[in-house]
Scaffold this motif. Structure first.
Motif, PDB file in Angstrom:
ATOM      1  N   UNK A   1       0.798  -1.217   0.000  1.00 20.26           N
ATOM      2  CA  UNK A   1       0.000   0.000   0.000  1.00 20.26           C
ATOM      3  C   UNK A   1       0.837   1.276   0.000  1.00 20.26           C
ATOM      4  N   UNK A   2       2.160   1.149  -0.027  1.00 14.23           N
ATOM      5  CA  UNK A   2       3.052   2.300  -0.123  1.00 14.23           C
ATOM      6  C   UNK A   2       3.861   2.185  -1.400  1.00 14.23           C
ATOM      7  N   UNK A   3       4.178   3.335  -1.989  1.00 18.11           N
ATOM      8  CA  UNK A   3       4.856   3.345  -3.276  1.00 18.11           C
ATOM      9  C   UNK A   3       6.076   4.253  -3.229  1.00 18.11           C
ATOM     10  N   UNK A   4       7.074   3.906  -4.036  1.00 18.89           N
ATOM     11  CA  UNK A   4       8.338   4.641  -4.087  1.00 18.89           C
ATOM     12  C   UNK A   4       8.472   5.385  -5.413  1.00 18.89           C
ATOM     13  N   UNK A   5       9.450   6.282  -5.470  1.00 20.16           N
ATOM     14  CA  UNK A   5       9.770   6.986  -6.711  1.00 20.16           C
ATOM     15  C   UNK A   5      10.053   5.953  -7.803  1.00 20.16           C
ATOM     16  N   UNK A   6       9.457   6.163  -8.957  1.00 20.40           N
ATOM     17  CA  UNK A   6       9.675   5.265 -10.081  1.00 20.40           C
ATOM     18  C   UNK A   6       8.660   4.150 -10.189  1.00 20.40           C
ATOM     19  N   UNK A   7       7.909   3.882  -9.108  1.00 20.34           N
ATOM     20  CA  UNK A   7       6.849   2.880  -9.192  1.00 20.34           C
ATOM     21  C   UNK A   7       5.769   3.395 -10.136  1.00 20.34           C
ATOM     22  N   UNK A   8       5.121   2.483 -10.829  1.00 17.23           N
ATOM     23  CA  UNK A   8       4.042   2.832 -11.747  1.00 17.23           C
ATOM     24  C   UNK A   8       2.746   3.032 -10.968  1.00 17.23           C
ATOM     25  N   UNK A   9       2.020   4.072 -11.318  1.00 14.66           N
ATOM     26  CA  UNK A   9       0.719   4.329 -10.694  1.00 14.66           C
ATOM     27  C   UNK A   9      -0.293   3.403 -11.353  1.00 14.66           C
ATOM     28  N   UNK A  10      -0.900   2.526 -10.565  1.00 21.72           N
ATOM     29  CA  UNK A  10      -1.866   1.575 -11.110  1.00 21.72           C
ATOM     30  C   UNK A  10      -3.309   2.016 -10.878  1.00 21.72           C
ATOM     31  N   UNK A  11      -3.503   2.995 -10.006  1.00 23.00           N
ATOM     32  CA  UNK A  11      -4.845   3.486  -9.714  1.00 23.00           C
ATOM     33  C   UNK A  11      -4.802   4.998  -9.551  1.00 23.00           C
ATOM     34  N   UNK A  12      -5.533   5.704 -10.397  1.00 25.79           N
ATOM     35  CA  UNK A  12      -5.588   7.163 -10.304  1.00 25.79           C
ATOM     36  C   UNK A  12      -6.212   7.579  -8.985  1.00 25.79           C
ATOM     37  N   UNK A  13      -5.682   8.647  -8.407  1.00 23.42           N
ATOM     38  CA  UNK A  13      -6.264   9.140  -7.167  1.00 23.42           C
ATOM     39  C   UNK A  13      -5.358  10.106  -6.447  1.00 23.42           C
ATOM     40  N   UNK A  14      -5.773  10.450  -5.245  1.00 23.95           N
ATOM     41  CA  UNK A  14      -5.029  11.366  -4.397  1.00 23.95           C
ATOM     42  C   UNK A  14      -4.146  10.537  -3.468  1.00 23.95           C
TER      43      UNK A  14
END
Length: 66
Positions: free
Chosen positions: A6-19
Motif C-alpha cells: 500500500x506504499x509506493x516509491x519513486x519510479x513505481x508505476x501508478x496503477x490506480x488514479x487518485x489522491x
C-alpha cells in the motif's frame, strides 16, 4: 527493504488514479494511472535532502487516500 503493497516509491508505476499522501509530511498530490511516482515536492522524500528515514529513492512513502 521490505516492499509494502500500500506504499509506493519513486519510479513505481501508478496503477490506480487518485489522491496520494506523502507519509512523512502529509503533502497530497494527484497521480493518474500510467504515471510514475515522483519525489515529494514539499519535503523532498526520496532524495538526500528528504526527512530522516526517507532519504533513499527506494523509500516507499506515497499512500493512496482517495
Amino acid at each position: 527493504m521490505t516492499k509494502s503493497k500500500d506504499l509506493y516509491a519513486i519510479g513505481d508505476s501508478v496503477t490506480l488514479s487518485g489522491l496520494y499522501v506523502c507519509v512523512p509530511c502529509g503533502f497530497t498530490q494527484q497521480f493518474s494511472e500510467g504515471e510514475t511516482f515522483t519525489t515529494c515536492d514539499a519535503c523532498l522524500a526520496g532524495t538526500d535532502n528528504g526527512p530522516e528515514g526517507y532519504t533513499e529513492e527506494a523509500s516507499e512513502f506515497w499512500q493512496l487516500i482517495g
